[in-house]
Design a protein around this motif. Structure first.
Motif, PDB file in Angstrom:
ATOM      1  N   ASP A  79      -2.056 -16.534   2.695  1.00 18.06           N
ATOM      2  CA  ASP A  79      -2.018 -17.989   2.829  1.00 18.06           C
ATOM      3  C   ASP A  79      -0.600 -18.526   2.640  1.00 18.06           C
ATOM      4  OD1 ASP A  79      -1.621 -17.856   0.116  1.00 18.06           O
ATOM      5  OD2 ASP A  79      -3.239 -19.237  -0.418  1.00 18.06           O
ATOM      6  N   VAL A  80       0.368 -17.612   2.557  1.00 16.27           N
ATOM      7  CA  VAL A  80       1.781 -17.989   2.567  1.00 16.27           C
ATOM      8  C   VAL A  80       2.286 -17.708   3.981  1.00 16.27           C
ATOM      9  CG1 VAL A  80       4.064 -17.549   1.605  1.00 16.27           C
ATOM     10  CG2 VAL A  80       2.035 -17.412   0.138  1.00 16.27           C
ATOM     11  N   PRO A  81       2.762 -18.716   4.714  1.00 19.86           N
ATOM     12  CA  PRO A  81       3.115 -18.524   6.117  1.00 19.86           C
ATOM     13  C   PRO A  81       4.378 -17.700   6.316  1.00 19.86           C
ATOM     14  CG  PRO A  81       3.729 -20.725   5.412  1.00 19.86           C
ATOM     15  CD  PRO A  81       2.971 -20.113   4.272  1.00 19.86           C
ATOM     16  N   GLY A  82       4.527 -17.198   7.544  1.00 19.57           N
ATOM     17  CA  GLY A  82       5.764 -16.536   7.934  1.00 19.57           C
ATOM     18  C   GLY A  82       5.828 -15.051   7.674  1.00 19.57           C
ATOM     19  N   PHE A  83       4.706 -14.387   7.444  1.00 18.56           N
ATOM     20  CA  PHE A  83       4.683 -12.958   7.173  1.00 18.56           C
ATOM     21  C   PHE A  83       5.717 -12.557   6.120  1.00 18.56           C
ATOM     22  CE2 PHE A  83       3.045 -13.288  11.536  1.00 18.56           C
ATOM     23  CZ  PHE A  83       1.820 -12.641  11.376  1.00 18.56           C
ATOM     24  N   LEU A  91      -0.803 -11.437  -3.502  1.00 18.42           N
ATOM     25  CA  LEU A  91      -1.190 -12.765  -3.976  1.00 18.42           C
ATOM     26  C   LEU A  91      -2.549 -13.163  -3.417  1.00 18.42           C
ATOM     27  CD1 LEU A  91      -0.662 -15.453  -5.399  1.00 18.42           C
ATOM     28  CD2 LEU A  91       0.606 -16.187  -3.356  1.00 18.42           C
ATOM     29  N   ALA A  92      -2.766 -12.923  -2.134  1.00 17.92           N
ATOM     30  CA  ALA A  92      -4.060 -13.252  -1.529  1.00 17.92           C
ATOM     31  C   ALA A  92      -5.194 -12.517  -2.243  1.00 17.92           C
ATOM     32  CB  ALA A  92      -4.045 -12.900  -0.045  1.00 17.92           C
ATOM     33  N   ALA A  93      -4.950 -11.274  -2.612  1.00 16.29           N
ATOM     34  CA  ALA A  93      -5.973 -10.490  -3.314  1.00 16.29           C
ATOM     35  C   ALA A  93      -6.216 -11.021  -4.719  1.00 16.29           C
ATOM     36  CB  ALA A  93      -5.570  -9.021  -3.358  1.00 16.29           C
ATOM     37  N   LEU A  94      -5.151 -11.390  -5.412  1.00 18.24           N
ATOM     38  CA  LEU A  94      -5.311 -11.935  -6.767  1.00 18.24           C
ATOM     39  C   LEU A  94      -6.092 -13.244  -6.723  1.00 18.24           C
ATOM     40  CD1 LEU A  94      -1.752 -11.320  -8.323  1.00 18.24           C
ATOM     41  CD2 LEU A  94      -3.779  -9.855  -8.443  1.00 18.24           C
ATOM     42  N   ASP A  95      -5.757 -14.109  -5.760  1.00 20.78           N
ATOM     43  CA  ASP A  95      -6.478 -15.376  -5.635  1.00 20.78           C
ATOM     44  C   ASP A  95      -7.945 -15.144  -5.293  1.00 20.78           C
ATOM     45  OD1 ASP A  95      -4.270 -16.924  -6.242  1.00 20.78           O
ATOM     46  OD2 ASP A  95      -3.751 -17.335  -4.144  1.00 20.78           O
TER      47      ASP A  95
END
Length: 216
Positions: A79-83, A91-95
């Motif tokens: 969910d953080v843009p720009g690869f 981070l996506a997994a932690l969230d």
């Protein structure tokens, strides 16, 4: 014989995330984990290695998640843009874990293109983390650290988001350097368990290694 592994009952609940969000530029694009070695996709091999070690597995990947539907894993996109790299996948997994599995405090990240990850990966990382009172733990082999393969505390997710979004931090080792870190080393012979398939030539080598691994 004395064993250094901690009993499975003492390993904290751990969610595994397979990082498959890379652009595979050195292979001409596409999903590296979907390449086949020894008659099985790389992703199949990683799932088979990690499923017994984790309480659940998810897949971090961007783009159409339907391409991974045969594997039956929850697909979580950055969910953080720009690869921005693998830290965004972590981070996506932690969230995701904080929202969907609040009973789990630890996430194990592994590269989706490492078909030979150790069968004792989670146990040994947790053992070293606990012994050294560390906040994080990463794997190493052949004199090289593999920061993509490690244990992450879910409680650090807000600090990681700040580093990514506000500080524009991209390198994993710059992030891990901020915390007490345990490093666990595996032997690289006769097969490096963290071999990853980055190029077309690597796929040929992976075929040779898969034959050794499957025969073991």
């Amino acid at each position: 014989m004395v064993t250094t592994s901690i009993p499975a009952t003492r390993v904290p609940p751990t969610l595994g995330v397979l990082l498959a969000g890379g652009l595979a530029r050195r292979m001409g694009g596409g999903d590296k984990p979907m390449r086949t070695i020894g008659g099985r996709t790389i992703l199949e091999r990683v799932i088979a290695r990690l499923s017994p070690q984790c309480d659940a597995l998810i897949l971090n990947a961007n783009g159409d998640p339907a391409r991974f539907s045969p594997f039956g894993l929850q697909v979580v996109a950055d969910d953080v843009p720009g690869f921005p790299g693998p830290l965004a996948g972590v981070l996506a997994a932690l969230d995701w874990t904080a929202t969907n599995r609040p009973d789990i405090d630890w996430v194990l990240s592994a590269a989706g293109d490492c078909p030979f990850v150790p069968r004792d990966l989670v146990t040994r990382l947790h053992e070293a983390r606990a012994r050294e009172n560390a906040e994080l733990a990463v794997a190493a082999s052949g004199g090289q650290s593999h920061p993509v393969i490690g244990l992450w505390r879910v409680a650090l997710r807000n600090e990681l988001r700040h580093a990514l979004v506000v500080e524009d931090l991209r390198k994993i080792d710059r992030w891990t350097a901020r915390y007490p870190l345990a490093t666990v080393t595996w032997a690289a012979e006769p097969l490096d368990p963290f071999f990853n398939a980055n190029t077309v030539e690597d796929i040929a080598e992976a075929e040779r290694l898969a034959a050794l691994d499957d025969a073991a």
